[in-house]
Design an enzyme around this catalytic site. Structure first.
Site, PDB file in Angstrom:
ATOM      1  N   HIS A 196     -44.567 -22.483  32.918  1.00 33.73           N
ATOM      2  CA  HIS A 196     -45.060 -21.252  32.317  1.00 33.73           C
ATOM      3  C   HIS A 196     -46.538 -21.349  31.947  1.00 33.73           C
ATOM      4  O   HIS A 196     -47.286 -20.409  32.105  1.00 33.73           O
ATOM      5  CB  HIS A 196     -44.217 -20.923  31.082  1.00 33.73           C
ATOM      6  CG  HIS A 196     -44.442 -19.558  30.550  1.00 33.73           C
ATOM      7  ND1 HIS A 196     -43.810 -18.453  31.063  1.00 33.73           N
ATOM      8  CD2 HIS A 196     -45.247 -19.111  29.572  1.00 33.73           C
ATOM      9  CE1 HIS A 196     -44.207 -17.380  30.412  1.00 33.73           C
ATOM     10  NE2 HIS A 196     -45.086 -17.751  29.495  1.00 33.73           N
TER      11      HIS A 196
ATOM     12  N   SER B 112     -44.160 -11.695  32.301  1.00 32.33           N
ATOM     13  CA  SER B 112     -42.692 -11.615  32.257  1.00 32.33           C
ATOM     14  C   SER B 112     -42.157 -12.085  30.915  1.00 32.33           C
ATOM     15  O   SER B 112     -42.766 -12.919  30.245  1.00 32.33           O
ATOM     16  CB  SER B 112     -42.110 -12.515  33.344  1.00 32.33           C
ATOM     17  OG  SER B 112     -42.454 -13.853  33.084  1.00 32.33           O
ATOM     18  N   HIS B 113     -41.036 -11.537  30.520  1.00 31.82           N
ATOM     19  CA  HIS B 113     -40.285 -12.061  29.381  1.00 31.82           C
ATOM     20  C   HIS B 113     -38.812 -12.053  29.760  1.00 31.82           C
ATOM     21  O   HIS B 113     -37.979 -11.469  29.072  1.00 31.82           O
ATOM     22  CB  HIS B 113     -40.562 -11.238  28.109  1.00 31.82           C
ATOM     23  CG  HIS B 113     -40.984 -12.090  26.957  1.00 31.82           C
ATOM     24  ND1 HIS B 113     -40.745 -11.781  25.644  1.00 31.82           N
ATOM     25  CD2 HIS B 113     -41.628 -13.283  26.929  1.00 31.82           C
ATOM     26  CE1 HIS B 113     -41.230 -12.724  24.867  1.00 31.82           C
ATOM     27  NE2 HIS B 113     -41.771 -13.646  25.619  1.00 31.82           N
TER      28      HIS B 113
ATOM     29  N   ASP C 277     -55.353 -15.171  21.846  1.00 32.12           N
ATOM     30  CA  ASP C 277     -54.067 -14.879  21.219  1.00 32.12           C
ATOM     31  C   ASP C 277     -53.191 -16.118  21.241  1.00 32.12           C
ATOM     32  O   ASP C 277     -53.405 -17.035  22.016  1.00 32.12           O
ATOM     33  CB  ASP C 277     -53.370 -13.759  21.987  1.00 32.12           C
ATOM     34  CG  ASP C 277     -53.050 -14.168  23.408  1.00 32.12           C
ATOM     35  OD1 ASP C 277     -53.984 -14.594  24.112  1.00 32.12           O
ATOM     36  OD2 ASP C 277     -51.883 -14.095  23.804  1.00 32.12           O
TER      37      ASP C 277
ATOM     38  N   GLU D 228     -43.576 -20.023  18.504  1.00 37.23           N
ATOM     39  CA  GLU D 228     -44.126 -18.852  19.189  1.00 37.23           C
ATOM     40  C   GLU D 228     -43.952 -17.600  18.347  1.00 37.23           C
ATOM     41  O   GLU D 228     -43.675 -16.517  18.847  1.00 37.23           O
ATOM     42  CB  GLU D 228     -43.501 -18.704  20.580  1.00 37.23           C
ATOM     43  CG  GLU D 228     -43.927 -19.832  21.491  1.00 37.23           C
ATOM     44  CD  GLU D 228     -43.487 -19.687  22.940  1.00 37.23           C
ATOM     45  OE1 GLU D 228     -42.886 -18.652  23.285  1.00 37.23           O
ATOM     46  OE2 GLU D 228     -43.736 -20.614  23.714  1.00 37.23           O
TER      47      GLU D 228
ATOM     48  N   ASN E  52     -48.718 -13.534  36.604  1.00 33.77           N
ATOM     49  CA  ASN E  52     -47.801 -14.381  35.874  1.00 33.77           C
ATOM     50  C   ASN E  52     -46.763 -14.911  36.854  1.00 33.77           C
ATOM     51  O   ASN E  52     -46.422 -14.248  37.816  1.00 33.77           O
ATOM     52  CB  ASN E  52     -47.150 -13.531  34.776  1.00 33.77           C
ATOM     53  CG  ASN E  52     -46.146 -14.310  33.958  1.00 33.77           C
ATOM     54  OD1 ASN E  52     -44.959 -14.007  33.980  1.00 33.77           O
ATOM     55  ND2 ASN E  52     -46.600 -15.311  33.245  1.00 33.77           N
TER      56      ASN E  52
END
Ligand SMILES: Nc1ncnc2c1ncn2[C@@H]1O[C@H](COP(=O)(O)OP(=O)(O)O)[C@@H](O)[C@H]1O
Ligand SMILES: [Mg+2]
Lengths: 773, 235, 79, 79
Positions: A48, A94-95, A269, A313, A550
């Site tokens: 990731h 993506s999640h 971020d 996270e 991604n």
């Protein structure tokens, strides 16, 4: 120090690291890493964060164009010039795994994450879109995931105040248990407002802003980098991240206000791998080191270990490097927005990421090596076995339909084709008063006005900014990619571009989300490789550089991998508001034209390979999908844009799933005047001139490169001629009657459909299934 | 005329209101931060849509305590014109400036779509410029727009002609089918008994520009403006 | 001490959430379900003795935690 | 009989609602407020004796009323 577990081969394996990788880590740190450092490496070197299995492939993407201001991979998101010293920043992410475990929060935090990527660049996020995949809706578990994901996206976007203007949703068994949730956001900024994620300026203080860190989402990046199993899901269940869109809005407003002061040296971020990733990446980009003390990090749960704080996270957090001496401005602005902040460290000159806890060093790692020198793998690839079988399908194996006209309603009611209004009416798609084309046409179009740009310094006079019109679309036909990763991926890009062009926009750039299975499986890696080749070639052909994206691998359920799904989000610029075009028929008496060949006679399956018709009527996910001729596509796009710019095109809709018949029906039924009040506009079509011995292929074949447009009767002839002149086959195929039927003549067949019936199945199928409970 | 648009940290339709009032209709408009306690020189106040303070407990429940809302209350008590849109409507109800409350949509889902609105009365500063019989087409976007009040209040609303807008179908009929959220009597907007404070769930500011293909919402702002002074030249 | 505020929709107020839960339970095959009402449950950690906490919370429940137009509330203190 | 299901966010899960209420109370001048957590309170009218109702509700609470990923629940029966 807390009792940290000893480093054993098992612990290393649990962290998803191979023995070779562990050796490499020892080399880098020059000794045995401690437990905290092991955690740091495991998340940073997860697929990731590091793209270790895909980085080599991604090099094939075209990334340049005169418009590129910040290119792919440089920063958190790419930036493109849109003229007048204005720019856009957009990206998709993506999640998937978090949404499989907890659909509402997983999807919500996915939206939150991508919005942060955009304002980190100094841009104000102005719209969102999304691409979703689920199993089939007859399964109640699938419905639960679908319901949860959609309401999670709605919750986050609506409350944040960003319009969710477009998207796509497909349903296929292969996604059962492993839904795909790809979220895209786009922001706008002036050229001189671009912010960088670099820790610049030795001695500059490092600020943490946003809510306190908790144990949520521990090691989520690592979780996303392994197969989704019962165990991995269970682990993640204990650490669900909860999103707080209100907090994120405050955070964005405060960051943009702060950026305007010029006090910021760098900003990033905290997304995947949280504090770890943001500190080492900013240091790596700045060519500096960074030192933080975890004791200063606001903490939500008592007794968190350094390992947990670094890998958490928790959402809505940012890392900001401030020019020394300007700390007060940060404090003033963050206090104004009632946001927690803390000064947690400083930029150093030794290239090290040093993490302390109450002054005691708990981790020391060379930042650049950690961030940039993750291992790089070239995985084996092998053409998948299944293709032998799927390619064997011949047209003769597809029996002609006894009642070909009956298939239209079935296709329109097939959830992947049916209207997605059940989804998008839950999204606020009009906030910011700029949505010129709402969801429900080929691409969304938004107007960006002066008040959308990030604030200027207080003492600077307001500039005069022209309105801009942007179009965007996200696309991927996973079945075509499954059946031919290379051609299917080209077609994906072509469709995205075509959707933009149909709306009156010139495509500028793309972002992609590669959703695939386990890369250690050579057959799955082959899909990925071929797909990237196709995407790259197509992006090159359309002049749309990839500005970022991604990769999400390990998408599988016990039955196997998902259909390879390289989602492509594309953004285009509409030159003038008059060019904005929607897909539905406009006025009675208008001429209907087909641009492109009705049937590609050199495709042995006549467009039926991998088609929706084949799946719906024959239950087969087989065949070679129609080839995608990029040169022809490009010619079509240019010609259509040319026609739109001359002002003759009253509507334009491309043919995709379900072919010509579905596209025509959509032109006739997709306009909505108000809730539950469609405007049905019938038409008479004559396809007799199209040479095709198979009516099913003529109606439902999915050859690429076709667009249905309407013009006034008076301008039809000239439009046809002009299209031909520009190299595009084109023909008048009918007239808008405005009646309540769609009538099609093809050879000896006269078919007629009642529009209310078609509209009913198309519009209501998903709501009916979902409201069944 | 001069407008003020309130700005809570979670407001997200504040800029849209400013845009319409200032750029489309040409009236000076100021944003007013929630921590301000003086309105200054204004003729009308807009309480815009959004999620004032996150609105997690109950929409508008915190906003009513903000300094700026104390000032709005005084302004309203003195007869000043106040229009709450969406979250603004919810806030005005919570603040007691309007009767009733807005509860979860009966579908439990957020709804963003265009609706038809029947104008139930032209006798208000918010509706006076709307032509007789005109059906408005304006979008809604809310999860809690289901208007509720007790029977006595409803009776009073009706007796005093305080219902401004009702959800209707394309023929102007107020039917249950046309009701997007379950609100009592299809109520989409109301005013107070003094007729100077109004709230509505639909977003007229999202339907005020021909450029975006729709401008029925403009009639509501034009009503406000017409009532206050001789119209200045539109921008 | 820990205080709890239980907020429920007034009997005469429509409760779309309760209604949905009720229908959903029935659909899932749960028999014998009558009326369902969905309210809120707030746990507050608060300094002070029972009387002070009670007094404070009633004040804030009245003016903020519950909306008297549509909701009832009750307080519970834990020791 | 009337049953009650009390649903609360798990201790380790972020609770934006609770946080908002806590800050709001503080802003309004309510002193001594510690952590606030906001959950749901469901009242269900249900046929059957205590044991049956309890058994049924636990089943549905697990799979539908509460979200086990982020919430805990408890049942209470009234007689
Ligand atoms: N998840 C979603 N969110 C918002 N809009 C959506 C979503 N899914 C589909 N839509 C909208 O529905 C319309 C039709 O979608 P789709 O069938 O995928 O279009 P196309 O085939 O032209 O790509 C588009 O306007 C699209 O933006
Ligand atoms: Mg399309």
């Amino acid at each position: 120090m807390y009792p940290a577990p000893a480093i054993t081969p098992e612990l290393i394996a649990e962290h998803g690291l191979t023995p070779e990788e562990y050796e490499r880590i020892q080399e880098i740190v020059g000794r045995e890493p401690n437990f905290t450092e092991l955690g740091i490496f495991s998340v940073m070197w997860s697929e990731h964060c590091s793209y270790k299995n895909t980085r080599a492939l991604l090099k094939g993407f075209p990334v340049e164009s005169p418009r590129v201001l910040v290119g792919a991979g440089e920063e958190n998101a790419g930036i493109l010039d849109i003229g007048d010293d204005l720019a856009i920043s957009f990206k998709i992410e993506s999640h998937n795994h978090p949404s499989a475990v907890e659909p509402f929060q997983g999807a919500a935090t996915g939206v939150g994450g991508i919005i942060r990527d955009i304002f980190t660049m100094g841009a104000r996020p102005v719209c969102a879109i999304n691409s979703l995949r689920f199993g089939e809706l007859d399964n109640s578990e699938v419905r639960r995931l679908f319901r949860g994901v959609v309401s999670g996206i709605a919750h986050y976007g609506n409350c944040f105040g960003i319009p969710t203007v477009a998207g796509e949703v497909y349903f296929d068994k292969s996604y059962e248990g492993n839904p795909l949730v790809n979220a895209f956001a786009l922001g706008v900024l002036r050229h001189d407002q671009i912010a960088r994620g670099a820790a610049k300026g030795v001695g500059n203080p490092v600020f943490y802003v946003g809510p306190a860190t908790g144990r949520d989402g521990l090691a989520g990046a690592a979780f996303a980098s392994q197969d989704l199993t019962e165990e991995s899901a269970e682990q993640q269940r204990s650490a669900v991240q909860v999103g707080d869109p209100f907090m994120e809005k405050l955070c964005m407003e405060a960051c943009l206000e702060l950026l305007a002061t010029g006090a910021v040296a760098g900003i990033q971020d905290m997304g995947a791998a949280g504090l770890t990733c943001s500190t080492c990446e900013t240091a790596a980009r700045g060519g500096t080191g960074i030192e933080i003390d975890l004791a200063k990090v606001p903490q939500r749960s008592p007794g968190m270990t350094p390992y947990e704080i670094l890998l958490s996270e928790s959402q809505e957090r940012m890392l900001i490097i401030v020019h020394k001496g300007r700390e007060e401005e940060v404090k003033r602005i963050f206090d104004k927005w009632d946001l927690p902040w803390a000064e947690v460290g400083k930029v150093t000159d030794d290239g090290m990421m040093v993490v302390k806890n109450h002054g005691e060093v708990v981790a020391t790692v060379p930042a650049a090596k950690l961030a940039d020198e993750a291992p790089l793998y070239h995985r084996d690839s092998k053409e998948p076995e299944y293709l032998q079988k799927t390619r064997a399908l011949q047209l003769a194996d597809v029996p002609a339909l006894a009642k070909p006209e009956a298939a239209l309603a079935k296709l329109l009611g097939w959830p992947s084709i049916a209207s997605k209004n059940w989804v998008y009416r839950q999204y606020d798609h009009m906030v910011r008063a700029g949505t010129a084309i709402n969801p429900g046409s080929d691409a969304a179009v938004i107007r960006v006005k002066a008040d959308s740009y990030p604030p200027l310094p207080i003492d600077e006079p307001q500039d005069d900014i022209p309105d801009k019109y942007l179009a965007m679309s996200v696309d991927c036909n996973g079945v075509q990619v499954y059946l031919d990763p290379y051609e299917g991926s080209k077609a994906t890009v072509a469709e995205a571009a075509r959707n933009l062009v149909c709306s009156g926009a010139r495509p500028l750039g793309a972002t992609d989300n590669l959703n695939f299975g386990n890369p250690h499986n050579p057959e799955l890696f082959w899909q990925l490789k071929e797909s990237v080749r196709g995407l790259a070639e197509a992006c090159e052909a359309f002049g749309t550089p990839v500005t970022g994206g991604n990769v999400s691998l390990y998408n599988q359920n016990p039955a196997g991998a998902i259909d390879p799904t390289p989602t492509v989000g594309m953004v285009g610029l509409v030159e003038k508001p008059e060019h904005i075009t929607s897909q539905w028929f406009k006025d009675e008496g208008d001429a209907i034209l087909l641009l492109g060949q009705a049937v590609e006679s050199d495709d042995p399956l006549l467009g039926l390979g991998g088609s929706a018709l084949l799946q719906v009527e024959h239950g087969r996910k087989e065949g070679t999908p129609p080839p995608c001729d990029l040169a022809k596509e490009k010619t079509l796009h240019d010609a259509l844009l040319g026609l739109i710019e001359t002002g003759v095109v009253k509507s334009a809709h491309d043919c995709a799933e379900g072919g010509l018949a579905v596209a025509l029906a959509e032109c006739a039924i997709s306009e909505l005047t108000a809730r539950q009040t469609p405007r049905l506009t019938g038409a008479e079509i004559d396809l007799s001139k199209a040479e095709c011995e198979r009516l099913d292929a003529l109606l439902y074949g999915e050859a690429h490169g076709r667009v249905i447009i309407t013009t006034s009767e008076a301008e039809a002839g000239a439009a046809v001629d002009r299209a031909k002149l520009l190299g595009v086959p084109s023909a008048r195929i009918g007239t808008v009657t405005g009646s309540d039927t769609l009538d099609v003549k093809a050879g000896d067949n006269s078919l007629s459909w009642n529009l209310s019936d078609l509209h009913d199945v198309w519009w209501n199928t998903i709501a009916r299934v979902m409201d069944k409970k | 005329m001069k407008f003020a648009v309130l700005q809570f940290p979670g407001s997200n339709c504040d800029q849209d209101c400013v845009h319409v009032l200032q750029n489309v209709l040409g009236h000076p408009t100021r944003l007013l931060w929630h921590k301000e306690s003086v309105l200054g020189d204004v003729d009308a106040v807009l309480v815009p849509g959004g999620f004032s303070y996150g609105d997690y407990l109950r929409t508008g429940s915190i906003a009513r305590f903000s300094p700026v809302m104390q000032a709005v209350k005084e302004f309203a008590d003195q007869g000043g014109l106040v229009l709450g849109i969406c979250n603004g409507f919810q806030i005005l109800c919570e603040a007691g400036l309007l009767p009733g409350a807005l509860i979860r949509n009966r579908s439990l889902q957020f709804r963003c779509e265009h609706v038809y609105l029947k104008v139930a009365t032209q006798d208000s500063p918010f509706t006076q410029a709307i032509p007789e019989g005109k059906l408005l087409r304006i979008p809604i976007a809310h999860g809690e727009g289901n208007y509720f009040c007790d029977a006595a209040t409803l009776e009073e609303l009706e007796a005093k002609d305080q219902i401004l807008f009702q959800y209707a179908d394309r023929d102007g009929d107020v039917t249950d089918h046309a009701n997007p959220n379950g609100s009592l009597k299809n109520i989409a907007g109301i005013c107070n008994t003094a007729r100077n404070v109004a709230g509505m769930m639909p977003h007229p500011e999202r339907a005020a520009e021909p450029a975006l293909n729709e401008d029925d919402g403009r009639l509501i702002f034009e009503s406000l403006i017409a009532g206050l002074n001789p119209a200045p030249a539109p921008a | 001490m820990k205080a709890k505020v239980i907020i429920t929709p007034k009997p005469e107020v429509l409760d779309p959430q309760g209604k949905t839960v009720q229908t959903a339970l029935e659909h899932m095959g749960c028999t014998g379900v009558g009326e369902v009402r969905v309210g809120k449950y707030i746990e507050i950690e608060m300094d002070g003795d029972a009387d002070t906490v009670k007094a404070k919370l009633s004040e804030y429940a009245d003016k903020f935690l519950a909306n008297p137009n549509i909701e009832d509330y009750r307080l519970k203190l834990e020791d």
